[in-house]
Write a protein that holds these residues in place. Structure first.
Motif, PDB file in Angstrom:
ATOM      1  N   THR A 126       4.691   8.011  -6.029  1.00  0.00           N
ATOM      2  CA  THR A 126       3.376   7.490  -6.413  1.00  0.00           C
ATOM      3  C   THR A 126       2.364   8.613  -6.515  1.00  0.00           C
ATOM      4  OG1 THR A 126       3.816   5.351  -5.342  1.00  0.00           O
ATOM      5  CG2 THR A 126       1.506   5.941  -5.710  1.00  0.00           C
ATOM      6  N   LEU A 127       2.360   9.496  -5.532  1.00  0.00           N
ATOM      7  CA  LEU A 127       1.435  10.633  -5.556  1.00  0.00           C
ATOM      8  C   LEU A 127       1.689  11.500  -6.783  1.00  0.00           C
ATOM      9  CD1 LEU A 127      -0.674  12.530  -4.308  1.00  0.00           C
ATOM     10  CD2 LEU A 127       1.185  13.559  -2.979  1.00  0.00           C
ATOM     11  N   LEU A 128       2.947  11.816  -7.060  1.00  0.00           N
ATOM     12  CA  LEU A 128       3.260  12.671  -8.198  1.00  0.00           C
ATOM     13  C   LEU A 128       2.810  12.027  -9.506  1.00  0.00           C
ATOM     14  CD1 LEU A 128       4.662  15.408  -8.771  1.00  0.00           C
ATOM     15  CD2 LEU A 128       6.727  14.103  -9.274  1.00  0.00           C
TER      16      LEU A 128
ATOM     17  N   ARG B 282       4.165  10.176   5.349  1.00  0.00           N
ATOM     18  CA  ARG B 282       4.747   9.015   6.039  1.00  0.00           C
ATOM     19  C   ARG B 282       3.799   7.840   5.860  1.00  0.00           C
ATOM     20  NH1 ARG B 282       6.683   8.888  12.400  1.00  0.00           N
ATOM     21  NH2 ARG B 282       7.698   6.838  12.331  1.00  0.00           N
ATOM     22  N   ASP B 283       4.328   6.739   5.335  1.00  0.00           N
ATOM     23  CA  ASP B 283       3.524   5.528   5.109  1.00  0.00           C
ATOM     24  C   ASP B 283       2.265   5.832   4.306  1.00  0.00           C
ATOM     25  OD1 ASP B 283       5.374   4.081   6.613  1.00  0.00           O
ATOM     26  OD2 ASP B 283       4.295   4.470   8.486  1.00  0.00           O
TER      27      ASP B 283
ATOM     28  N   GLN C 249       0.849  -1.186   0.000  1.00  0.00           N
ATOM     29  CA  GLN C 249       0.000   0.000   0.000  1.00  0.00           C
ATOM     30  C   GLN C 249       0.889   1.241   0.000  1.00  0.00           C
ATOM     31  OE1 GLN C 249      -3.483  -0.272   2.251  1.00  0.00           O
ATOM     32  NE2 GLN C 249      -4.237   1.700   1.535  1.00  0.00           N
ATOM     33  N   ALA C 250       0.988   1.899  -1.168  1.00  0.00           N
ATOM     34  CA  ALA C 250       1.847   3.071  -1.310  1.00  0.00           C
ATOM     35  C   ALA C 250       1.168   4.328  -0.784  1.00  0.00           C
ATOM     36  CB  ALA C 250       2.237   3.266  -2.772  1.00  0.00           C
ATOM     37  N   LEU C 251      -0.141   4.435  -0.959  1.00  0.00           N
ATOM     38  CA  LEU C 251      -0.927   5.561  -0.449  1.00  0.00           C
ATOM     39  C   LEU C 251      -2.117   5.016   0.311  1.00  0.00           C
ATOM     40  CD1 LEU C 251      -0.967   7.915  -3.589  1.00  0.00           C
ATOM     41  CD2 LEU C 251       0.544   8.070  -1.593  1.00  0.00           C
ATOM     42  N   SER C 252      -2.408   5.642   1.455  1.00  0.00           N
ATOM     43  CA  SER C 252      -3.458   5.132   2.319  1.00  0.00           C
ATOM     44  C   SER C 252      -4.360   6.262   2.802  1.00  0.00           C
ATOM     45  CB  SER C 252      -2.842   4.404   3.526  1.00  0.00           C
ATOM     46  OG  SER C 252      -3.833   3.941   4.409  1.00  0.00           O
ATOM     47  N   ASP C 253      -5.535   6.396   2.174  1.00  0.00           N
ATOM     48  CA  ASP C 253      -6.546   7.385   2.582  1.00  0.00           C
ATOM     49  C   ASP C 253      -5.928   8.785   2.688  1.00  0.00           C
ATOM     50  OD1 ASP C 253      -9.155   8.086   3.185  1.00  0.00           O
ATOM     51  OD2 ASP C 253      -8.848   7.923   5.336  1.00  0.00           O
TER      52      ASP C 253
ATOM     53  N   GLY D  74       9.976   5.827   0.025  1.00  0.00           N
ATOM     54  CA  GLY D  74       8.903   4.880   0.309  1.00  0.00           C
ATOM     55  C   GLY D  74       7.699   5.492   0.982  1.00  0.00           C
ATOM     56  N   ALA D  75       7.728   6.819   1.216  1.00  0.00           N
ATOM     57  CA  ALA D  75       6.599   7.472   1.888  1.00  0.00           C
ATOM     58  C   ALA D  75       5.399   7.649   0.968  1.00  0.00           C
ATOM     59  CB  ALA D  75       7.033   8.834   2.437  1.00  0.00           C
TER      60      ALA D  75
END
Length: 254
Positions: free
Chosen positions: A50-52, A218-219, A23-27, A45-46
């Protein structure tokens, strides 16, 4: 007024072999106001890359929404994504992504060529922008004939020439020496002061200290955020370092 809204964003990667899930992004939820200058930081790894990639419409989330001017870019059909990126987003990369077979003029104008804009209108946009960025005397030179800082200014010009709603910058100072990096950051400040919305992903405390807000991941979630308020860049630098120390348990390179 929010230009960009990220709502409950999730991204889960499944390994091809073995079915392991990461899970790269969580809520993840936050908003970026029109005219804001936001820096995003966090450990490797935060979830920054993925967000970008999702904000750039290069990847699809597993869940959630990304609204740019009210349009959910995660729902745009694949065949329309290239035109959407060209018309609404500007990109500044660490390694410039300039074509060595094009001079700076042609590199900068490329998005407008792809948009089939008349040449006269291209020139109307190019010359004032090149003067603003201090590269008007370099337009006939090729990328291998200019410095790293000048290459990055050309890349910034290419990002801005389409008059995008949002400029996404990925480690824009990462390939520059300290003097060129500081010059670019000062330039970003002037661009932002003119009303351009900027979102920068960076590991550099110095780069982030120029932003009006710093978001720490973070996470795959928002861990903390800092607002500039009345702080100058040196005060922001110290505040960011202290936050990173709490986040990572150590010191972060400037």
């Amino acid at each position: 007024m929010a230009l960009l809204e990220i709502r409950h964003l999730q991204k889960i990667y499944t390994a091809r072999f073995g079915g392991a899930r990461v899970q790269a992004l969580s809520d993840l939820s936050f908003a970026v106001d029109q005219g804001e200058y936001l820096a995003i930081m966090g450990e490797s790894g935060a979830g920054k890359t993925t967000l970008l990639n999702i904000l750039a419409a290069l990847d699809r989330p597993s869940g959630g929404e990304v609204l740019l001017n009210g349009q959910d870019i995660t729902k745009i059909p694949e065949r329309q994504l290239a035109a959407f990126r060209r018309d609404h987003l500007g990109f500044v990369f660490q390694d410039f992504n300039l074509l060595d077979t094009f001079n700076l003029r042609d590199n900068i104008l490329l998005p407008l060529v792809l948009a089939d804009l008349p040449y006269a209108r291209m020139e109307e946009r190019l010359l004032p922008l090149a003067r603003q960025l201090g590269i008007d005397g370099l337009l006939d030179k090729y990328p291998y004939e200019v410095s790293g800082g000048q290459k990055q200014r050309a890349a910034v010009a290419r990002a801005l020439i389409t008059r995008p709603a949002l400029v996404l910058a990925d480690e824009p100072t990462g390939a520059l020496d300290s003097r060129s990096a500081e010059s670019l950051l000062q330039l970003f400040g002037r661009i932002n002061a003119s009303g351009q919305t900027l979102l920068m992903v960076t590991h550099s405390v110095r780069a982030a200290s120029h932003a009006s807000r710093v978001l720490f991941l973070r996470d795959g979630q928002v861990y903390h955020q800092l607002f500039r308020g009345g702080s100058d860049s040196e005060q922001m630098f110290t505040r960011i370092q202290n936050t990173l120390a709490a986040l990572t348990g150590g010191e972060e390179d400037a």
